[in-house]
Design an enzyme around this catalytic site. Structure first.
Site, PDB file in Angstrom:
ATOM      1  N   GLU A 142       9.245  16.444  14.684  1.00 12.16           N
ATOM      2  CA  GLU A 142       9.783  16.151  13.352  1.00 12.16           C
ATOM      3  C   GLU A 142       9.079  17.070  12.350  1.00 12.16           C
ATOM      4  O   GLU A 142       7.859  16.991  12.190  1.00 12.16           O
ATOM      5  CB  GLU A 142       9.534  14.681  12.984  1.00 12.16           C
ATOM      6  CG  GLU A 142      10.182  14.307  11.670  1.00 12.16           C
ATOM      7  CD  GLU A 142       9.920  12.854  11.249  1.00 12.16           C
ATOM      8  OE1 GLU A 142       8.776  12.383  11.395  1.00 12.16           O
ATOM      9  OE2 GLU A 142      10.870  12.196  10.758  1.00 12.16           O
ATOM     10  N   LYS A 158       0.875  -1.178   0.000  1.00 12.78           N
ATOM     11  CA  LYS A 158       0.000   0.000   0.000  1.00 12.78           C
ATOM     12  C   LYS A 158       0.913   1.230   0.000  1.00 12.78           C
ATOM     13  O   LYS A 158       1.450   1.629   1.021  1.00 12.78           O
ATOM     14  CB  LYS A 158      -0.869  -0.012   1.269  1.00 12.78           C
ATOM     15  CG  LYS A 158      -2.205   0.670   1.143  1.00 12.78           C
ATOM     16  CD  LYS A 158      -2.186   2.139   0.812  1.00 12.78           C
ATOM     17  CE  LYS A 158      -1.891   3.025   2.009  1.00 12.78           C
ATOM     18  NZ  LYS A 158      -1.765   4.455   1.592  1.00 12.78           N
ATOM     19  N   CYS A 185      13.724  10.552   6.761  1.00 11.72           N
ATOM     20  CA  CYS A 185      13.751  10.119   8.155  1.00 11.72           C
ATOM     21  C   CYS A 185      15.124  10.371   8.760  1.00 11.72           C
ATOM     22  O   CYS A 185      15.268  10.517   9.962  1.00 11.72           O
ATOM     23  CB  CYS A 185      13.398   8.638   8.251  1.00 11.72           C
ATOM     24  SG  CYS A 185      14.478   7.598   7.252  1.00 11.72           S
ATOM     25  N   GLU A 187       9.473   1.103  10.795  1.00 14.24           N
ATOM     26  CA  GLU A 187      10.540   2.072  10.524  1.00 14.24           C
ATOM     27  C   GLU A 187       9.887   3.449  10.586  1.00 14.24           C
ATOM     28  O   GLU A 187       9.107   3.809   9.708  1.00 14.24           O
ATOM     29  CB  GLU A 187      11.167   1.824   9.150  1.00 14.24           C
ATOM     30  CG  GLU A 187      11.881   0.489   9.091  1.00 14.24           C
ATOM     31  CD  GLU A 187      12.666   0.283   7.796  1.00 14.24           C
ATOM     32  OE1 GLU A 187      12.668   1.169   6.936  1.00 14.24           O
ATOM     33  OE2 GLU A 187      13.276  -0.791   7.669  1.00 14.24           O
TER      34      GLU A 187
END
Ligand code: NAD
Length: 483
Positions: free
Chosen positions: A385, A176, A286, A251
């Protein structure tokens, strides 16, 4: 406006392209205009994909591992041959510059897919001298059907990396991709026609996270779910997966420190720190070194060096090979990044598309943010973040202070250290709470080296010589040899 209707990309289920009742626009972030349509996949599409994978997996899983390597190797060759067009689709779709998608991601993906093919017959079990009356050994078996949920920032390279490992390990896969950047992955399914892969072994269903993503995470037919994305969605995935207690591989996000000591090679550090946050998907990585810790005595000098480096970066059309930094990938993320901009705490940068491009340029409607550095007074930018080309600079007094600030986060993905002292480099690599520590370099990754987050950055690791174990179940066998 283009006179042509936007191109459509289709889902791929049971070895066939599949149309949809509802469609989503995919927007070119360099211009803010829709350029393609993707299916708004439903729970029924996911269910069909899981069924197809369930039907295809047993034969594939029973193959000798070396025989599974053949089609995976052929896939690597097809990616090498046809990948250029896919890279261009990704650059158009999410704004990651062509120099990265075509120049760096693609050759690395080819090498990694080949590497996974070669690992197929090298995931070895142990014989264990437990008792004198039994032969005891371990083997690794495929999970069965695995779900893979991808983020928007580098979908193609993650698709190739995750799916090749899953296949080499003997699984069937349902993928997906993120609804903001699904086109390249949907287009990449065409490569399966070039290789002899059984239908149903790999399925791709695009659609909204809360619909198609939730259906996959909650599906009882999925044995392992591999999720790459934000920590917040990782929490939701964890809740959804509890129906059948499927194994989870996560992750997740980061807020990584890049630490510059006064004894560092400051020219090298300025380059490493700038590329650690500003290039690499315009900070939508990331790995972004988004907290720049600088020893107090060199703070002002280093900010000037960093500003000079940042000023050299070309911000613009991601499809131009000269461009270093493209746009933020979609409108909501652009608005999020802009919400952190504040002239009162800006050390440099802070301009967005309308200030960066001249009247009449189509890029004025794009989602561009220039390389930006905020001061330590930047409030929530210190801890959240941002996922854009916006870093905070924080002065520190000494090594103890640097470790305290660096570890003061719930994340633990990566960290960078710039120093010429060997002893300090070793002390820091022990003290930093992160899955990867780079010394005098940053953002280096290669398929042979394990990679994964600690704490709320995930539960890896991926990559490395043990890469396939993440995609396999361990079994112990006791064979009685006594009476
Ligand atoms: P996201 O969490 O918003 O979305 C990731 C995927 O999850 C998308 O496919 C999305 O459709 C899906 N999703 C969203 N809501 C869902 C739900 N309720 N149920 C199931 N699926 C759902 O993340 P993003 O914005 O696409 O990507 C950015 C994030 O990914 C950042 O936090 C970044 O640090 C992280 N990331 C981590 C790594 C790593 O290796 N650790 C690599 C790349 C990106």
């Amino acid at each position: 406006m283009s006179p042509l209707p936007p191109q459509r990309f289709l889902n791929y289920v049971a070895g066939r392209e599949r149309s949809a009742a509802e469609w989503l626009d995919s927007v070119d972030p360099a211009t803010g205009r829709p350029w393609a349509r993707i299916p708004s996949g439903t729970a029924a599409d996911i269910d069909d994909a899981v069924r197809a994978a369930t039907a295809a997996q047993p034969d594939w899983g029973r193959l000798a591992p070396a025989d599974r390597a053949g089609p995976v190797r052929a896939w690597a060759a097809a990616i090498a041959e046809y990948g250029d067009d896919l890279a261009a689709i990704e650059s158009r779709d999410n704004g990651r510059v062509l120099r990265e998608t075509r120049g760096a991601d693609l050759p690395r993906a080819v090498a990694q897919v080949r590497y996974h093919a070669e690992l197929a017959d090298k995931t070895l079990g142990d014989t264990i001298p437990a008792t004198s009356t039994a032969l005891t050994y371990t083997t690794y078996e495929p999970f069965g059907v695995v779900g893979v949920i991808l983020p928007y920032n580098a979908p193609l390279s993650m698709f190739f990396s995750k799916v090749s490992a899953a296949l080499a390990a003997g699984n069937a896969v349902v993928v997906k991709p993120a609804e903001q950047a699904a086109c390249s992955v949907l287009a990449a399914t065409r490569l399966f026609e070039k290789i002899d892969l059984p239908p149903g072994l790999v399925n791709v269903v695009a659609g909204p996270g809360p619909v198609a993503g939730e259906a996959l995470a909650g599906h009882d037919g999925v044995d392992l779910l591999h999720f790459t994305g934000s920590t917040a969605t990782g929490r939701r995935i964890t809740q959804l997966s509890c129906g059948n207690l499927k194994k989870l591989s996560l992750e997740l996000g980061g807020k990584s420190p890049n630490i510059v000591f006064s004894d560092a090679d400051l020219d090298a550090a300025a380059i490493g720190v700038a590329t650690g946050i500003y290039t690499g998907g315009a900070g939508q990585s990331c790995l972004a070194g988004s907290r720049i810790l600088v020893e107090a005595g060199i703070f002002d000098e280093f900010v000037v060096r960093l500003r000079d480096r940042a000023a050299e970066l070309v911000v613009g059309d991601p499809l131009e090979l000269a461009t270093d930094m493209g746009p933020i990938s979609f409108r909501t993320q652009y608005d999020k990044v802009r919400s952190f901009l504040n002239p009162e705490v800006t050390l440099f940068g802070g301009r967005t598309a309308e200030q960066l491009f001249a009247d009449g340029s189509p890029l004025r409607d794009g989602y561009f943010v220039e390389p930006t550095l905020l001061s330590a007074a930047a409030g929530r930018a210190l801890t959240e973040e941002i996922f854009g080309p916006v870093a905070v600079a924080i002065p520190f007094a000494d090594e103890v202070d640097a470790v305290r600030i660096a570890n003061d986060t719930r994340y633990g993905l990566v960290a960078g250290v710039w120093t010429e002292s060997l002893r300090r480099a070793h002390r820091m690599s022990v003290a930093l709470r992160a899955g990867t520590v780079w010394v005098n370099t940053y953002r280096r990754m290669q398929w042979q080296v394990p990679f994964g987050g600690h704490r709320e950055s995930g539960n890896g690791p991926a990559n490395g010589a043990e890469a396939l174990r993440e995609w396999q179940n361990l079994k112990s066998v006791w064979m009685e040899t006594g009476g």
